[in-house]
Design a protein around this motif. Structure first.
Motif, PDB file in Angstrom:
ATOM      1  N   ALA A 192      -0.275 -13.926 -30.073  1.00 15.89           N
ATOM      2  CA  ALA A 192      -0.858 -14.215 -28.755  1.00 15.89           C
ATOM      3  C   ALA A 192       0.227 -14.476 -27.720  1.00 15.89           C
ATOM      4  N   GLY A 193       1.261 -15.206 -28.098  1.00 13.41           N
ATOM      5  CA  GLY A 193       2.347 -15.495 -27.165  1.00 13.41           C
ATOM      6  C   GLY A 193       3.104 -14.247 -26.760  1.00 13.41           C
ATOM      7  N   ALA A 194       3.408 -13.389 -27.741  1.00 12.89           N
ATOM      8  CA  ALA A 194       4.120 -12.146 -27.431  1.00 12.89           C
ATOM      9  C   ALA A 194       3.264 -11.235 -26.560  1.00 12.89           C
ATOM     10  N   LEU A 195       1.959 -11.195 -26.824  1.00 14.91           N
ATOM     11  CA  LEU A 195       1.065 -10.363 -26.025  1.00 14.91           C
ATOM     12  C   LEU A 195       1.054 -10.813 -24.568  1.00 14.91           C
ATOM     13  N   LEU A 196       0.977 -12.120 -24.345  1.00 12.19           N
ATOM     14  CA  LEU A 196       0.956 -12.633 -22.970  1.00 12.19           C
ATOM     15  C   LEU A 196       2.266 -12.333 -22.252  1.00 12.19           C
ATOM     16  N   ARG A 197       3.388 -12.488 -22.955  1.00 12.47           N
ATOM     17  CA  ARG A 197       4.685 -12.216 -22.315  1.00 12.47           C
ATOM     18  C   ARG A 197       4.844 -10.740 -21.967  1.00 12.47           C
ATOM     19  N   HIS A 198       4.432  -9.874 -22.872  1.00 11.79           N
ATOM     20  CA  HIS A 198       4.606  -8.444 -22.635  1.00 11.79           C
ATOM     21  C   HIS A 198       3.556  -7.896 -21.668  1.00 11.79           C
ATOM     22  N   LEU A 199       2.421  -8.574 -21.554  1.00 11.84           N
ATOM     23  CA  LEU A 199       1.371  -8.133 -20.642  1.00 11.84           C
ATOM     24  C   LEU A 199       1.650  -8.559 -19.203  1.00 11.84           C
ATOM     25  N   ALA A 200       2.429  -9.607 -19.021  1.00 11.33           N
ATOM     26  CA  ALA A 200       2.603 -10.210 -17.697  1.00 11.33           C
ATOM     27  C   ALA A 200       3.114  -9.215 -16.664  1.00 11.33           C
ATOM     28  N   LEU A 201       4.222  -8.536 -16.949  1.00 17.25           N
ATOM     29  CA  LEU A 201       4.807  -7.631 -15.954  1.00 17.25           C
ATOM     30  C   LEU A 201       3.933  -6.408 -15.658  1.00 17.25           C
ATOM     31  N   PRO A 202       3.481  -5.653 -16.663  1.00 17.01           N
ATOM     32  CA  PRO A 202       2.642  -4.496 -16.316  1.00 17.01           C
ATOM     33  C   PRO A 202       1.348  -4.877 -15.622  1.00 17.01           C
ATOM     34  N   ALA A 203       0.723  -5.992 -16.034  1.00 12.76           N
ATOM     35  CA  ALA A 203      -0.512  -6.413 -15.371  1.00 12.76           C
ATOM     36  C   ALA A 203      -0.241  -6.846 -13.929  1.00 12.76           C
ATOM     37  N   ALA A 204       0.861  -7.540 -13.705  1.00 14.88           N
ATOM     38  CA  ALA A 204       1.201  -7.974 -12.339  1.00 14.88           C
ATOM     39  C   ALA A 204       1.486  -6.770 -11.441  1.00 14.88           C
ATOM     40  N   VAL A 205       2.216  -5.794 -11.953  1.00 19.78           N
ATOM     41  CA  VAL A 205       2.536  -4.608 -11.154  1.00 19.78           C
ATOM     42  C   VAL A 205       1.272  -3.814 -10.834  1.00 19.78           C
ATOM     43  N   LEU A 206       0.405  -3.633 -11.826  1.00 22.69           N
ATOM     44  CA  LEU A 206      -0.831  -2.889 -11.587  1.00 22.69           C
ATOM     45  C   LEU A 206      -1.743  -3.643 -10.628  1.00 22.69           C
ATOM     46  N   THR A 207      -1.744  -4.970 -10.718  1.00 30.42           N
ATOM     47  CA  THR A 207      -2.513  -5.786  -9.766  1.00 30.42           C
ATOM     48  C   THR A 207      -2.000  -5.589  -8.348  1.00 30.42           C
ATOM     49  N   LEU A 208      -0.685  -5.635  -8.166  1.00 33.08           N
ATOM     50  CA  LEU A 208      -0.104  -5.458  -6.838  1.00 33.08           C
ATOM     51  C   LEU A 208      -0.401  -4.072  -6.270  1.00 33.08           C
ATOM     52  N   SER A 209      -0.469  -3.063  -7.143  1.00 31.08           N
ATOM     53  CA  SER A 209      -0.745  -1.710  -6.653  1.00 31.08           C
ATOM     54  C   SER A 209      -2.181  -1.570  -6.144  1.00 31.08           C
ATOM     55  N   GLN A 210      -3.108  -2.385  -6.654  1.00 29.15           N
ATOM     56  CA  GLN A 210      -4.506  -2.328  -6.222  1.00 29.15           C
ATOM     57  C   GLN A 210      -4.846  -3.385  -5.168  1.00 29.15           C
ATOM     58  N   LEU A 211      -4.012  -4.384  -5.043  1.00 28.28           N
ATOM     59  CA  LEU A 211      -4.317  -5.547  -4.198  1.00 28.28           C
ATOM     60  C   LEU A 211      -4.525  -5.211  -2.721  1.00 28.28           C
ATOM     61  N   PRO A 212      -3.671  -4.382  -2.080  1.00 28.95           N
ATOM     62  CA  PRO A 212      -3.802  -4.195  -0.626  1.00 28.95           C
ATOM     63  C   PRO A 212      -5.180  -3.737  -0.182  1.00 28.95           C
ATOM     64  N   TRP A 213      -5.801  -2.865  -0.960  1.00 27.99           N
ATOM     65  CA  TRP A 213      -7.102  -2.345  -0.547  1.00 27.99           C
ATOM     66  C   TRP A 213      -8.141  -3.455  -0.476  1.00 27.99           C
TER      67      TRP A 213
ATOM     68  N   GLN B  86       0.823  -1.209   0.000  1.00 23.27           N
ATOM     69  CA  GLN B  86       0.000   0.000   0.000  1.00 23.27           C
ATOM     70  C   GLN B  86       0.857   1.259   0.000  1.00 23.27           C
ATOM     71  N   ALA B  87       2.032   1.167   0.622  1.00 22.99           N
ATOM     72  CA  ALA B  87       2.922   2.328   0.699  1.00 22.99           C
ATOM     73  C   ALA B  87       3.866   2.435  -0.494  1.00 22.99           C
ATOM     74  N   ALA B  88       3.916   1.410  -1.330  1.00 24.25           N
ATOM     75  CA  ALA B  88       4.860   1.400  -2.450  1.00 24.25           C
ATOM     76  C   ALA B  88       4.240   2.073  -3.670  1.00 24.25           C
ATOM     77  N   PRO B  89       4.884   3.082  -4.251  1.00 19.98           N
ATOM     78  CA  PRO B  89       4.355   3.731  -5.460  1.00 19.98           C
ATOM     79  C   PRO B  89       4.367   2.752  -6.637  1.00 19.98           C
ATOM     80  N   PRO B  90       3.366   2.828  -7.513  1.00 18.77           N
ATOM     81  CA  PRO B  90       3.323   1.905  -8.662  1.00 18.77           C
ATOM     82  C   PRO B  90       4.555   1.994  -9.554  1.00 18.77           C
ATOM     83  N   PHE B  91       5.097   3.212  -9.773  1.00 18.26           N
ATOM     84  CA  PHE B  91       6.258   3.313 -10.656  1.00 18.26           C
ATOM     85  C   PHE B  91       7.482   2.645 -10.034  1.00 18.26           C
TER      86      PHE B  91
END
Length: 322
Positions: free
Chosen positions: A180-201, A143-148
């Motif tokens: 499809a494979g390239a999309l999943l690989r490139h989506l993994a990190l930004p989606a995971a980071v954005l998920t973690l930024s919203q998860l605590p709430w 919760q205290a960690a900035p998304p960037f």
């Protein structure tokens, strides 16, 4: 529910009008001149007559109310104006990018809701235990960690140190084709980071809601009747314990948009973020006004969705009073 949606739709009209008017008022108060920003270094040698002609062609002349009214009347006919920085119609700029932003936000938001609900329920079942302390501690830290900062850390670890995921973009090096494979690989990190930024709430709200529900009389009565703990949790505690989470869905939409802009920028994701940053730095107010309307619509839709979900989950709610 239909009447509630209709009332919110009517209320959205003046809200959106005020949002766009505020954008043009800020533009008028800004020290940046969109014409000089458009010309760059060439503005130093340009005559005042040339600047005035260019200002008129860019629809940047007159008071901010006049500029707003011209933009608004054109927007109502489907013409959102021309982006001075990207040299494209604003509608085309948004249309080419919004799909990628929606994909990123949708994956991250669904992941945060599902994972947060599961972890929050797990923590609530044994309040004060080792699992509860671990989950809540990690949640407060995130919760205290900035998304960037999370995004930069993810790039350093998974792209640079481990070299298991790409650091950004949408396609593999040397290729312009989105598979499809390239999309999943490139989506993994930004989606995971954005998920973690919203998860605590969602974790903390679910934990508190389920913990309170487990102490209510209906849950105690179910346990007294000899029902299994899993049945008590799913059939009684979760139903009332997750009601606060439904209201959280709407209030997290603005934070989701802000977090997505930061994450997209770090990972060079081809969404709205790059257009927003360029529009802000170059005083491209036609594009900024359209993006402001889009953001306001998203927030209003999120609040409406939260109210509708709350009404479906709790039949005692009177939609006519909302």
């Amino acid at each position: 529910m239909a009447r509630l949606a209709g009332r919110r739709l009517l209320a959205a009209i003046p809200v959106l009008a005020l949002v766009t008017l505020g954008m043009f008022a800020i533009a008028a108060a800004s020290p940046f001149d969109p014409v000089r920003q458009y010309l760059g270094g060439s503005a130093m040698g340009a005559s005042q007559e040339t600047l005035d002609q260019l200002r008129a062609s860019l629809a940047a002349d007159g008071t901010f109310v006049e500029q707003w009214w011209r933009w608004l009347t054109a927007a109502l006919t489907g013409d959102l104006g021309q982006s001075n920085t990207l040299h494209q119609p604003v509608g085309q700029v948004i249309g080419e990018r919004i799909g990628w932003s929606v994909l990123l936000c949708a994956v991250a938001f669904v992941g945060a809701v599902l994972l947060g609900t599961a972890l929050g329920t797990l923590a609530a079942r044994r309040q004060g235990g080792a699992t509860d302390r671990m989950i809540t501690s990690v949640s407060y830290a995130l919760q205290a960690a900035p998304p960037f900062w999370l995004a930069l850390l993810a790039v350093w670890l998974f792209a640079l140190r481990l070299d298991v995921l790409p650091s950004g973009g949408l396609t593999d090096p040397g290729s312009d084709v989105v598979t499809a494979g390239a999309l999943l690989r490139h989506l993994a990190l930004p989606a995971a980071v954005l998920t973690l930024s919203q998860l605590p709430w969602f974790v903390l709200y679910t934990r508190q809601g389920v913990a309170d529900a487990l102490r209510e009389d209906p849950v105690r009565g179910a346990r007294a009747r000899g029902l299994r703990e899993g049945t008590v949790l799913r059939g009684h505690a979760l139903r009332s314990g997750l009601l606060p989470v439904l209201t959280l869905i709407g209030t997290r939409v603005p934070e989701l948009i802000t977090g997505a802009l930061l994450v997209e920028t770090v990972f060079s994701w081809p969404g709205i973020a790059s257009a927003t940053v360029r529009a802000a730095t170059a005083s491209d107010f036609h594009l900024l006004a359209a993006l402001a309307v889009l953001s306001a619509l998203t927030v209003l839709a999120g609040n409406l969705l939260a109210d509708l979900l709350y009404g479906l989950a709790d039949p005692r709610v009177d939609h006519d009073e909302m």
